[in-house]
Motif scaffolding. Structure first.
Motif, PDB file in Angstrom:
ATOM      1  N   VAL A 145       0.838  -1.201   0.000  1.00 24.34           N
ATOM      2  CA  VAL A 145       0.000   0.000   0.000  1.00 24.34           C
ATOM      3  C   VAL A 145       0.873   1.250   0.000  1.00 24.34           C
ATOM      4  CG1 VAL A 145      -1.673   1.312   1.365  1.00 24.34           C
ATOM      5  CG2 VAL A 145      -1.979  -1.139   1.058  1.00 24.34           C
ATOM      6  N   MET A 146       1.938   1.243   0.806  1.00 26.30           N
ATOM      7  CA  MET A 146       2.838   2.397   0.844  1.00 26.30           C
ATOM      8  C   MET A 146       3.501   2.624  -0.514  1.00 26.30           C
ATOM      9  SD  MET A 146       4.430   2.291   4.730  1.00 26.30           S
ATOM     10  CE  MET A 146       6.014   1.906   4.112  1.00 26.30           C
ATOM     11  N   LEU A 147       3.874   1.545  -1.200  1.00 20.77           N
ATOM     12  CA  LEU A 147       4.467   1.692  -2.529  1.00 20.77           C
ATOM     13  C   LEU A 147       3.459   2.273  -3.517  1.00 20.77           C
ATOM     14  CD1 LEU A 147       6.571  -1.587  -2.864  1.00 20.77           C
ATOM     15  CD2 LEU A 147       7.432   0.754  -2.703  1.00 20.77           C
ATOM     16  N   MET A 148       2.201   1.808  -3.439  1.00 23.16           N
ATOM     17  CA  MET A 148       1.187   2.347  -4.346  1.00 23.16           C
ATOM     18  C   MET A 148       0.928   3.825  -4.066  1.00 23.16           C
ATOM     19  SD  MET A 148      -1.606  -0.652  -5.006  1.00 23.16           S
ATOM     20  CE  MET A 148      -1.884  -1.119  -3.312  1.00 23.16           C
ATOM     21  N   LEU A 149       0.874   4.189  -2.789  1.00 25.79           N
ATOM     22  CA  LEU A 149       0.646   5.591  -2.442  1.00 25.79           C
ATOM     23  C   LEU A 149       1.853   6.462  -2.768  1.00 25.79           C
ATOM     24  CD1 LEU A 149      -1.202   5.183   0.977  1.00 25.79           C
ATOM     25  CD2 LEU A 149      -2.186   5.776  -1.249  1.00 25.79           C
ATOM     26  N   GLY A 150       3.040   5.905  -2.715  1.00 23.76           N
ATOM     27  CA  GLY A 150       4.257   6.654  -3.007  1.00 23.76           C
ATOM     28  C   GLY A 150       4.604   6.724  -4.480  1.00 23.76           C
TER      29      GLY A 150
END
Length: 103
Positions: free
Chosen positions: A25-30
């Motif tokens: 999720v953090m990779l998608m948001l970043g």
């Protein structure tokens, strides 16, 4: 002796799966932040995050299936990008390969 490899046993731990889902999720948001850098980096970061989220969350898989039913063309591109066996099998069936039905 177990049929599972050490990596498979490690990833079966619910805490590890939750952490991997969170990382996805953090990779998608970043990915938009990486997207401003010249080059296609944001696309690859988003794809890596999506793959982690789909591998480690049943909720994410259900949402992905709903998205694919709503947008079949986009779902086909996502399957191709994730190199899913089911996508390859569906494409072979659509082209008329009878051997693809057995799996």
């Amino acid at each position: 002796m177990s049929d599972y490899s050490p990596l498979t046993r490690w990833r079966a731990n619910p805490m590890v799966r939750t952490c991997l889902f969170g990382l996805g999720v953090m990779l998608m948001l970043g990915s938009p932040l990486v997207g401003v850098i010249p080059g296609p980096g944001g696309v690859f970061v988003f794809a890596a995050g999506l793959a982690l989220a789909l591998q480690n969350s049943h909720w994410a898989k259900r949402q992905y299936v709903r998205f694919k039913r709503w947008q079949p063309k986009a779902g086909r591109w996502a399957d191709w990008g994730l190199r899913r066996r089911s996508a390859k099998r569906r494409e072979a069936i659509a082209k008329g390969d009878p051997a693809a039905r057995i799996d």
